[in-house]
Design an enzyme around this catalytic site. Structure first.
Site, PDB file in Angstrom:
ATOM      1  N   HIS A 182      57.463  58.048  83.977  1.00 40.46           N
ATOM      2  CA  HIS A 182      58.796  58.346  82.435  1.00 40.46           C
ATOM      3  C   HIS A 182      60.465  58.336  83.673  1.00 40.46           C
ATOM      4  CE1 HIS A 182      56.330  59.580  79.705  1.00 40.46           C
ATOM      5  NE2 HIS A 182      56.184  58.088  79.509  1.00 40.46           N
ATOM      6  N   GLU A 185      62.443  61.906  84.081  1.00 43.53           N
ATOM      7  CA  GLU A 185      62.090  63.233  84.650  1.00 43.53           C
ATOM      8  C   GLU A 185      61.955  63.158  86.253  1.00 43.53           C
ATOM      9  OE1 GLU A 185      57.915  62.663  82.515  1.00 43.53           O
ATOM     10  OE2 GLU A 185      58.400  62.649  81.112  1.00 43.53           O
ATOM     11  N   ARG A 237      64.188  57.060  79.662  1.00 40.44           N
ATOM     12  CA  ARG A 237      62.391  56.805  79.696  1.00 40.44           C
ATOM     13  C   ARG A 237      61.440  55.975  79.611  1.00 40.44           C
ATOM     14  NH1 ARG A 237      58.414  60.839  77.019  1.00 40.44           N
ATOM     15  NH2 ARG A 237      56.705  59.580  76.387  1.00 40.44           N
ATOM     16  N   ASN A 253      54.027  55.135  79.687  1.00 39.78           N
ATOM     17  CA  ASN A 253      52.396  56.005  79.203  1.00 39.78           C
ATOM     18  C   ASN A 253      51.663  55.866  77.385  1.00 39.78           C
ATOM     19  OD1 ASN A 253      51.036  57.707  80.347  1.00 39.78           O
ATOM     20  ND2 ASN A 253      51.685  59.682  79.693  1.00 39.78           N
ATOM     21  N   ARG A 254      52.469  54.897  77.186  1.00 41.02           N
ATOM     22  CA  ARG A 254      51.328  54.466  76.061  1.00 41.02           C
ATOM     23  C   ARG A 254      51.110  52.802  76.027  1.00 41.02           C
ATOM     24  NH1 ARG A 254      53.427  58.982  75.512  1.00 41.02           N
ATOM     25  NH2 ARG A 254      53.956  60.113  74.123  1.00 41.02           N
ATOM     26  N   TYR A 358      50.046  67.137  71.864  1.00 38.33           N
ATOM     27  CA  TYR A 358      49.756  66.042  70.358  1.00 38.33           C
ATOM     28  C   TYR A 358      49.615  65.068  71.482  1.00 38.33           C
ATOM     29  CZ  TYR A 358      53.721  64.435  73.604  1.00 38.33           C
ATOM     30  OH  TYR A 358      54.617  64.137  74.677  1.00 38.33           O
ATOM     31  N   GLU A 381      53.017  68.586  84.096  1.00 35.58           N
ATOM     32  CA  GLU A 381      54.163  68.626  83.643  1.00 35.58           C
ATOM     33  C   GLU A 381      55.056  69.516  84.393  1.00 35.58           C
ATOM     34  OE1 GLU A 381      55.591  66.183  80.875  1.00 35.58           O
ATOM     35  OE2 GLU A 381      53.570  65.436  79.640  1.00 35.58           O
TER      36      GLU A 381
HETATM   37  O1  0X9 Z   1      54.130  61.809  76.328  1.00 35.78           O
HETATM   38  C1  0X9 Z   1      53.759  61.574  77.162  1.00 35.78           C
HETATM   39  O2  0X9 Z   1      53.561  60.523  77.690  1.00 35.78           O
HETATM   40  C2  0X9 Z   1      53.609  62.459  77.728  1.00 35.78           C
HETATM   41  N1  0X9 Z   1      54.741  64.150  78.195  1.00 35.78           N
HETATM   42  S1  0X9 Z   1      56.108  63.475  78.571  1.00 35.78           S
HETATM   43  O3  0X9 Z   1      56.939  64.753  77.860  1.00 35.78           O
HETATM   44  N2  0X9 Z   1      56.580  63.744  80.166  1.00 35.78           N
HETATM   45  O4  0X9 Z   1      56.145  62.139  77.702  1.00 35.78           O
HETATM   46  C3  0X9 Z   1      52.281  63.615  77.962  1.00 35.78           C
HETATM   47  C4  0X9 Z   1      51.073  62.214  78.470  1.00 35.78           C
HETATM   48  C5  0X9 Z   1      49.644  63.286  78.297  1.00 35.78           C
HETATM   49  N3  0X9 Z   1      48.352  62.104  78.263  1.00 35.78           N
HETATM   50  C6  0X9 Z   1      48.003  61.455  76.506  1.00 35.78           C
HETATM   51  N4  0X9 Z   1      48.398  62.038  75.607  1.00 35.78           N
HETATM   52  N5  0X9 Z   1      47.472  60.515  77.180  1.00 35.78           N
HETATM   53 ZN    ZN Z   2      56.301  62.063  81.057  1.00 32.32          ZN
END
Ligand code: 0X9
Ligand code: ZN
Length: 418
Positions: A182, A185, A237, A253-254, A358, A381
């Site tokens: 991201h 960060e 982001r 990260n998605r 979450y 984090e």
């Molecule tokens: O939402 C995210 O991608 C991560 N938090 S952030 O605030 N840095 O964006 C957490 C990711 C945790 N891992 C998964 N959900 N797979």
């Molecule tokens: Zn992140």
């Protein structure tokens, strides 16, 4: 003369700083029951409101950035549904401008004075980070190798640094660490650089961490996004590949192909959590995928640095069920949290991503664990600074030093187990 002026502006970063957060407010909004949490979740789906942290399973407040034109409507909704809120920043623009200037000063001071291209008194640009890796490879050729793993969408070199103890043994197990999935960060990128600094430039003190493991570190997964946060939009982001005429970027990260898009990810390209048009639609996630898959069998610990919120998260992020070896992951994460707590008092929350934060599918951590077979996979984090993503330059050193204590402890725990 004009040319010289332009060069000076460019060097000082002024010409590049085009973002404008004037009048943007940051709110903390608290949901105190299930109904209010549902309201908050609904609000977080509205792209006009930038939720820095999504409503979580815990009842901690969510932080939200709102531009001037939307503030009246936002506050009206909060009042209508009786959600408790406070204003954390009345005008983000003012603080970001000051911070940008301070960072430029610190960067340039370092570049003038130091033998290295980076320091821990500034947030450095991608080119400086890559230069630092090359400097280490040149200075420590028996222990350090730097490779270009691939190119970002905007053609930047995405580099890894492999750190060994120089004993010449091949095929050791690997600890893989990355940061900067991201863009905004920034403390995560700095954290990865500090780990590199410790393992390479403070080798004598840390050689035990390299006895049975090689470390592979990818400090900037998403350089296009990172550069964009420096030159244009501080709170960006995602990656930077255009999706539609109006919207750019995918949430890296998605974008991993493991239960891709099933939960906690958006199909709307303008969303901050856009899952991408397909799994692995982004060159940056393809690069990370190939690195992880290439370590199959040797990769024992995947650690990905993010911010913020003080969490040590392990699989799964796509379901509330726990993997069969969750205890190994929990022990490693608890070791990290305890090392930090006893040294500085900073508290981290430990647990599975879905259960303590979450549900969000398509993360690199779930992919490393579920597909690339890393038996321990943790998202760290780091703490918040400023209003969340923007610690001051004077906080960097203590944040990264503290983070390193946690990482050291986790690596030691992994070494006991594998
Ligand atoms: O939402 C995210 O991608 C991560 N938090 S952030 O605030 N840095 O964006 C957490 C990711 C945790 N891992 C998964 N959900 N797979
Ligand atoms: Zn992140």
């Amino acid at each position: 003369m004009l040319k010289l002026f332009a060069v000076v502006l460019l060097l000082s970063g002024v010409a590049l700083a085009t973002d404008n957060y004037d009048g943007y407010k940051i709110y903390d909004v608290k949901a105190s029951n299930a109904f209010e949490k549902q309201i908050l979740l609904r609000l977080s789906a509205n792209e006009d409101y930038d939720f820095f942290d999504l409503p979580r399973s815990l009842e901690a407040p969510s932080r939200v950035m709102v531009k001037p034109a939307d503030q009246e409507g936002f506050e009206h909704l909060l009042e209508k549904y009786s959600l408790d809120f406070s204003v954390v920043s009345e005008d983000l623009g003012v603080s970001l401008r000051q911070e940008r200037e301070e960072n430029q000063n610190q960067r340039l001071m370092n570049l003038r004075s130091a033998g290295r291209s980076i320091s821990f008194t500034a947030f450095h640009r991608h080119a400086e980070i890559n230069a630092y890796l090359d400097e280490l490879a040149a200075a420590y050729p028996s222990r350090v190798t730097v490779e270009v793993a691939g190119k970002s969408y905007e053609n930047r070199d995405i580099k890894t640094i492999t750190i060994t103890n120089g004993d010449g043994k091949t095929g050791k197990n690997v600890i893989f660490l990355d940061a900067g999935i991201h863009a905004r960060e920034w403390i995560a990128h700095a954290g990865a650089l500090y780990v590199i600094h410790q393992l390479v430039e403070n080798f004598a003190a840390n050689s035990d961490l390299l006895k049975n493991f090689d470390w592979i570190i990818l400090p900037v997964v998403n350089p296009d996004g990172y550069e964009y946060t420096h030159t244009s939009t501080r709170m960006w982001r995602k990656t930077r590949k255009p999706i539609s005429s109006a919207c750019y970027g995918t949430d890296a990260n998605r974008n991993f192909d493991f239960h891709w898009g099933e939960v906690g990810a958006s199909s709307y390209s303008c969303s901050d959590t856009f899952k991408g048009e397909t799994a692995f639609s982004e060159p940056e996630t393809q690069i990370l995928r190939d690195l992880l898959l290439g370590l199959s069998g040797r990769g024992k610990f995947y650690l990905t640095l993010h911010s913020y919120g003080n969490y040590l998260l392990y699989p799964w992020g796509w379901t509330s069920a726990l993997p069969s070896n969750w205890r190994d992951n929990d022990e490693v994460a608890q070791a990290g949290a305890e090392a930090i707590r006893s040294a500085t008092g900073t508290k981290y929350t430990v647990g599975s991503s879905t259960n303590v934060l979450y549900a969000a599918a398509g993360g690199s951590d779930d992919y490393a664990f579920g597909v690339a077979n890393f038996p321990v996979s943790i998202t760290m984090e780091l703490p918040a600074g400023g209003t969340g993503f923007n610690p001051s330059t004077s906080q960097i050193q203590s944040f990264v030093a503290e983070t390193w204590l946690g990482i050291q402890a986790m690596a030691k725990k992994v070494a006991e187990k594998f």
